[in-house]
Design an enzyme around this catalytic site. Structure first.
Site, mmCIF file in Angstrom:
data_model
loop_
_atom_site.group_PDB
_atom_site.id
_atom_site.type_symbol
_atom_site.label_atom_id
_atom_site.label_comp_id
_atom_site.label_asym_id
_atom_site.label_seq_id
_atom_site.Cartn_x
_atom_site.Cartn_y
_atom_site.Cartn_z
ATOM 1 N N ASP A 105 18.709 4.510 -2.232
ATOM 2 C CA ASP A 105 19.014 3.094 -2.049
ATOM 3 C C ASP A 105 20.420 2.980 -1.477
ATOM 4 O OD1 ASP A 105 18.618 0.084 -2.900
ATOM 5 O OD2 ASP A 105 20.590 0.674 -3.649
ATOM 6 N N GLY A 131 20.782 5.481 -6.841
ATOM 7 C CA GLY A 131 21.336 4.166 -6.543
ATOM 8 C C GLY A 131 22.455 4.204 -5.527
ATOM 9 N N GLN A 162 20.698 15.262 -14.952
ATOM 10 C CA GLN A 162 20.397 14.661 -16.251
ATOM 11 C C GLN A 162 19.456 13.468 -16.097
ATOM 12 O OE1 GLN A 162 23.446 12.186 -18.357
ATOM 13 N NE2 GLN A 162 23.378 13.846 -19.861
ATOM 14 N N ASN A 163 19.718 12.633 -15.092
ATOM 15 C CA ASN A 163 18.881 11.449 -14.883
ATOM 16 C C ASN A 163 17.461 11.804 -14.460
ATOM 17 O OD1 ASN A 163 21.028 9.795 -15.524
ATOM 18 N ND2 ASN A 163 21.552 9.311 -13.405
ATOM 19 N N PRO A 193 8.709 5.955 -5.254
ATOM 20 C CA PRO A 193 9.106 6.692 -6.458
ATOM 21 C C PRO A 193 9.651 5.751 -7.545
ATOM 22 C CG PRO A 193 9.890 7.823 -4.497
ATOM 23 C CD PRO A 193 9.367 6.480 -4.041
ATOM 24 N N GLY A 205 0.806 -1.206 0.000
ATOM 25 C CA GLY A 205 0.000 0.000 0.000
ATOM 26 C C GLY A 205 0.844 1.262 0.000
ATOM 27 N N TYR A 243 27.947 -0.694 1.471
ATOM 28 C CA TYR A 243 28.391 0.457 0.693
ATOM 29 C C TYR A 243 29.221 1.425 1.535
ATOM 30 C CZ TYR A 243 24.665 -1.178 -2.471
ATOM 31 O OH TYR A 243 23.846 -1.941 -3.281
#
Length: 295
Positions: free
Chosen positions: A44, A21, A254-255, A16, A12, A49
């Protein structure tokens, strides 16, 4: 579709279609600060990372963006429950939040037995890890749950089904079997690898140089786009959400803008078909093994 468009998950919750990333290691806080100012709201990340989670947490606090406007996703490994809970607690602390919008099981592989693909420990550990993730959602600490890098067979073993499946997906590796499984069950698919592979292995192996292939370059030239923008647009046209990695502000901008431009002609059927035919090579840009090779 716009950069701020969302999809409704099985839980529910609205997610986006575009996010930033993970895997940003160098000057991560500046990258996240830039993305927040440009309007990115889905981020994300993962414990693997580096200091990415802590850098994102600091950037959010300085940004002034309300927590309710953000969609924060992180991951846990295929590990014992106690280790999972310790990792999850650390993630919340680093992100300076009390909950996640999405918690993903990072892999279908039980790393201690990675050299033994047919070991049943992969499946049994995966089931126990998934049970712990489901419990975190029931406790209100996670709004949505999902997995990365699973095959349809492995997905079918999960109860309840995930809200999101994150996979490597691009013209060279289209995983239509995963897409079909997820579409039939209203599971959102989120793609990584659309930028040609964050590890840039194509520098040493030209067969992995997806962004230099003719159908992509031809479609890009017709619109004044970059090859990456073209792949993002193609991926979105497949009904797949995207989380391109972009450390620099101009790339982030740009993305968010080019794939969604209303004045740019959509990919034609011929262009879409030509790009789709690149799947004949079936190459992982990271040289990942097919998850279905594991129990």
């Amino acid at each position: 579709m716009m950069a701020d468009s969302t999809v409704q998950l099985r839980s529910g919750v609205r997610m986006p279609v575009l996010g930033l990333g993970g895997g940003i290691f160098s000057e991560a806080e500046a990258s996240f600060t830039s993305a927040l100012s440009l309007g990115y709201r889905l981020f994300d990340t993962a414990p693997k990372y580096g200091e990415s989670e802590a850098a994102l947490g600091r950037a959010i606090q300085l940004s002034g963006v309300p927590r309710a406007e953000l969609f924060l996703a992180s991951k846990v490994g295929n590990v014992p429950r106690a280790e999972l809970l310790k990792s999850f607690k650390s993630t919340l602390a680093k992100l300076q939040t009390t909950y996640l919008d999405l918690l993903l099981l990072h892999s279908a592989i039980h790393q201690p037995t990675a050299s033994q693909p047919r070991s049943q420990l992969h499946a049994t550990s995966r089931a126990a890890t998934w049970k712990a993730i489901v419990a975190l959602r029931a406790a209100g600490l996670v709004r949505s749950i999902g997995v990365c890098n699973h095959s349809p067979r492995q997905l079918a073993m999960l109860q309840p089904l995930p809200d999101v499946v994150q996979i490597e997906f691009h013209p060279f590796l289209q995983r239509r079997d995963v897409l079909a499984f997820c579409r039939e069950r209203s599971i959102a698919v989120q793609a990584y690898g659309t930028g040609g592979g964050g590890w840039k292995l194509w520098r040493k192996d030209s067969t992995l140089d997806m962004l230099s292939t003719e159908p992509i370059l031809t479609a890009a030239a017709a619109r004044g786009w970059s090859a990456h923008t073209t792949v993002l647009r193609w991926t979105l046209d497949q009904g797949v959400c995207v989380i391109p990695k972009a450390a620099q502000r101009e790339h982030q901008k740009q993305n968010r803008e080019e794939p969604f431009r209303r004045d740019a002609a959509p990919l034609s059927q011929a262009e879409d078909a030509a790009i789709s035919r690149l799947c004949a090579c079936q190459r992982s840009l990271y040289r990942f093994r097919d998850p279905d090779e594991y129990a």
